[in-house]
Scaffold this motif. Sequence first.
Motif, PDB file in Angstrom:
ATOM      1  N   ALA A 175      23.548  65.638 112.263  1.00  0.00           N
ATOM      2  CA  ALA A 175      24.667  65.118 112.433  1.00  0.00           C
ATOM      3  C   ALA A 175      25.769  65.873 111.562  1.00  0.00           C
ATOM      4  O   ALA A 175      25.499  65.873 110.176  1.00  0.00           O
ATOM      5  N   GLY A 176      26.847  66.439 112.071  1.00  0.00           N
ATOM      6  CA  GLY A 176      27.939  66.909 111.166  1.00  0.00           C
ATOM      7  C   GLY A 176      27.871  68.563 111.142  1.00  0.00           C
ATOM      8  O   GLY A 176      28.678  69.274 110.425  1.00  0.00           O
ATOM      9  N   HIS A 177      26.601  69.017 111.310  1.00  0.00           N
ATOM     10  CA  HIS A 177      26.255  70.498 111.226  1.00  0.00           C
ATOM     11  C   HIS A 177      26.430  71.324 112.317  1.00  0.00           C
ATOM     12  O   HIS A 177      26.479  70.658 113.514  1.00  0.00           O
ATOM     13  N   GLU A 178      27.107  72.485 112.394  1.00  0.00           N
ATOM     14  CA  GLU A 178      27.485  73.414 113.253  1.00  0.00           C
ATOM     15  C   GLU A 178      26.327  73.686 114.357  1.00  0.00           C
ATOM     16  O   GLU A 178      25.438  74.114 113.894  1.00  0.00           O
ATOM     17  N   PHE A 179      26.620  73.462 115.759  1.00  0.00           N
ATOM     18  CA  PHE A 179      25.869  73.900 116.628  1.00  0.00           C
ATOM     19  C   PHE A 179      26.595  75.103 117.549  1.00  0.00           C
ATOM     20  O   PHE A 179      25.897  75.802 118.452  1.00  0.00           O
ATOM     21  N   VAL A 193      37.332  78.548 108.472  1.00  0.00           N
ATOM     22  CA  VAL A 193      36.117  77.625 108.267  1.00  0.00           C
ATOM     23  C   VAL A 193      36.352  76.656 107.053  1.00  0.00           C
ATOM     24  O   VAL A 193      36.101  77.032 106.055  1.00  0.00           O
ATOM     25  N   PRO A 194      36.955  75.335 107.458  1.00  0.00           N
ATOM     26  CA  PRO A 194      37.146  74.469 106.062  1.00  0.00           C
ATOM     27  C   PRO A 194      35.930  74.073 105.312  1.00  0.00           C
ATOM     28  O   PRO A 194      34.760  73.984 105.925  1.00  0.00           O
ATOM     29  N   LYS A 195      35.841  73.813 104.156  1.00  0.00           N
ATOM     30  CA  LYS A 195      34.858  73.092 103.517  1.00  0.00           C
ATOM     31  C   LYS A 195      34.699  71.747 103.800  1.00  0.00           C
ATOM     32  O   LYS A 195      35.447  70.983 103.627  1.00  0.00           O
ATOM     33  N   ARG A 196      33.420  71.331 104.041  1.00  0.00           N
ATOM     34  CA  ARG A 196      33.245  69.998 104.614  1.00  0.00           C
ATOM     35  C   ARG A 196      31.948  69.389 103.671  1.00  0.00           C
ATOM     36  O   ARG A 196      30.964  70.253 103.800  1.00  0.00           O
ATOM     37  N   ASN A 197      32.184  68.339 103.109  1.00  0.00           N
ATOM     38  CA  ASN A 197      30.853  67.786 102.547  1.00  0.00           C
ATOM     39  C   ASN A 197      30.174  66.763 103.389  1.00  0.00           C
ATOM     40  O   ASN A 197      30.468  65.535 103.604  1.00  0.00           O
ATOM     41  N   ILE A 198      29.354  67.407 104.043  1.00  0.00           N
ATOM     42  CA  ILE A 198      28.532  66.747 105.243  1.00  0.00           C
ATOM     43  C   ILE A 198      27.544  65.781 104.654  1.00  0.00           C
ATOM     44  O   ILE A 198      26.473  66.498 103.867  1.00  0.00           O
ATOM     45  N   GLN A 199      27.447  64.807 104.868  1.00  0.00           N
ATOM     46  CA  GLN A 199      26.265  63.536 104.449  1.00  0.00           C
ATOM     47  C   GLN A 199      25.231  63.612 105.567  1.00  0.00           C
ATOM     48  O   GLN A 199      25.355  63.715 106.455  1.00  0.00           O
ATOM     49  N   ASP A 200      24.157  63.044 105.122  1.00  0.00           N
ATOM     50  CA  ASP A 200      22.982  62.511 106.021  1.00  0.00           C
ATOM     51  C   ASP A 200      23.195  61.259 106.767  1.00  0.00           C
ATOM     52  O   ASP A 200      23.832  60.484 106.308  1.00  0.00           O
ATOM     53  N   HIS A 201      22.928  61.468 107.956  1.00  0.00           N
ATOM     54  CA  HIS A 201      23.317  60.102 108.777  1.00  0.00           C
ATOM     55  C   HIS A 201      22.185  59.758 109.736  1.00  0.00           C
ATOM     56  O   HIS A 201      21.323  60.733 110.230  1.00  0.00           O
ATOM     57  N   THR A 202      21.888  58.407 109.821  1.00  0.00           N
ATOM     58  CA  THR A 202      20.943  57.919 110.763  1.00  0.00           C
ATOM     59  C   THR A 202      21.266  57.400 111.782  1.00  0.00           C
ATOM     60  O   THR A 202      21.282  57.632 112.965  1.00  0.00           O
ATOM     61  N   GLU A 203      22.163  56.236 111.553  1.00  0.00           N
ATOM     62  CA  GLU A 203      22.840  55.315 112.617  1.00  0.00           C
ATOM     63  C   GLU A 203      23.950  55.927 113.187  1.00  0.00           C
ATOM     64  O   GLU A 203      24.655  55.502 114.234  1.00  0.00           O
ATOM     65  N   GLY A 216      35.988  66.785 112.151  1.00  0.00           N
ATOM     66  CA  GLY A 216      34.718  66.997 112.457  1.00  0.00           C
ATOM     67  C   GLY A 216      33.495  67.009 111.495  1.00  0.00           C
ATOM     68  O   GLY A 216      33.961  67.663 110.494  1.00  0.00           O
ATOM     69  N   GLY A 217      32.575  66.344 111.730  1.00  0.00           N
ATOM     70  CA  GLY A 217      31.366  66.576 110.406  1.00  0.00           C
ATOM     71  C   GLY A 217      31.567  65.264 109.405  1.00  0.00           C
ATOM     72  O   GLY A 217      30.810  65.007 108.868  1.00  0.00           O
ATOM     73  N   ILE A 218      32.807  64.592 109.342  1.00  0.00           N
ATOM     74  CA  ILE A 218      33.195  63.699 108.434  1.00  0.00           C
ATOM     75  C   ILE A 218      33.296  62.238 109.126  1.00  0.00           C
ATOM     76  O   ILE A 218      32.737  61.345 108.475  1.00  0.00           O
ATOM     77  N   ASP A 219      34.304  62.168 110.041  1.00  0.00           N
ATOM     78  CA  ASP A 219      34.748  60.829 110.501  1.00  0.00           C
ATOM     79  C   ASP A 219      33.345  60.163 111.389  1.00  0.00           C
ATOM     80  O   ASP A 219      32.818  60.953 112.058  1.00  0.00           O
TER      81      ASP A 219
END
Length: 218
Positions: free
Chosen positions: A174-178, A53-63, A207-210
């Motif tokens: 967006a970017g968070h695990e499901f 489980v890599p550490k990822r800096n997940i940002q908030d996204h709308t569009e 995943g979660g970044i690009d």
Amino acid sequence: MKLHKESKGTIIVASIAFAVVAVLSIYFLKNLSLLIIIPLLVIYGLVFWFFRVPKRNIQDHTENVIAPVDGKVVMIKEVFENELLQTKVIQVSIFMSPLNVHICRFPVSGQVIYKKYHPGKYLVAWHEKSSTENERTTVAVESLTNHKVLFRQIAGYVARRIVFNCNEGDAAKAGHEFGFIKFGSRMDVFLPLDTEIICKIGDKTKGGIDVIARMTDQ
């Protein structure tokens, strides 16, 4: 290294199998046992690597539409989605090899409006028909831009367990695990035709970044 919670059963089985084979190899093969133990040790290590489980800096996204998995973009095409949307859409497919992180993430933020599990075949995950014939899940989200975005976890020839931990009415970020898929597999994302596609076939995704696409508010 942090391991995913889905690793528990697999690692227990792998550990027992490795121990049994190692003991038998030492007992019967003596000095030649290393010819068996060393390759098995490499495979054993790869099992742990698969569930990392890599550490990822997940940002908030709308569009933005975010890559839901680590892998390689293998398909971008216009298709007719007939399970829920009943309209033409753009399908973006990302293939995951056994060496990729197999955590599945929401591609958009919004609210989960649909989920369904489909039993099926186990064609190789890059096969075009795997999207409709393989064991798979379907999840749809009403995005913050008021679009319906549908996506599928697809089992591959090796993958035999799909996990998706979301329910209708849940908030999607967006970017968070499901969910999670064990071993080689694929994820398809179905987007409105007017979506700006940013990725291209052959791109490697994180995943979660690009960002793979962008939708404007309607």
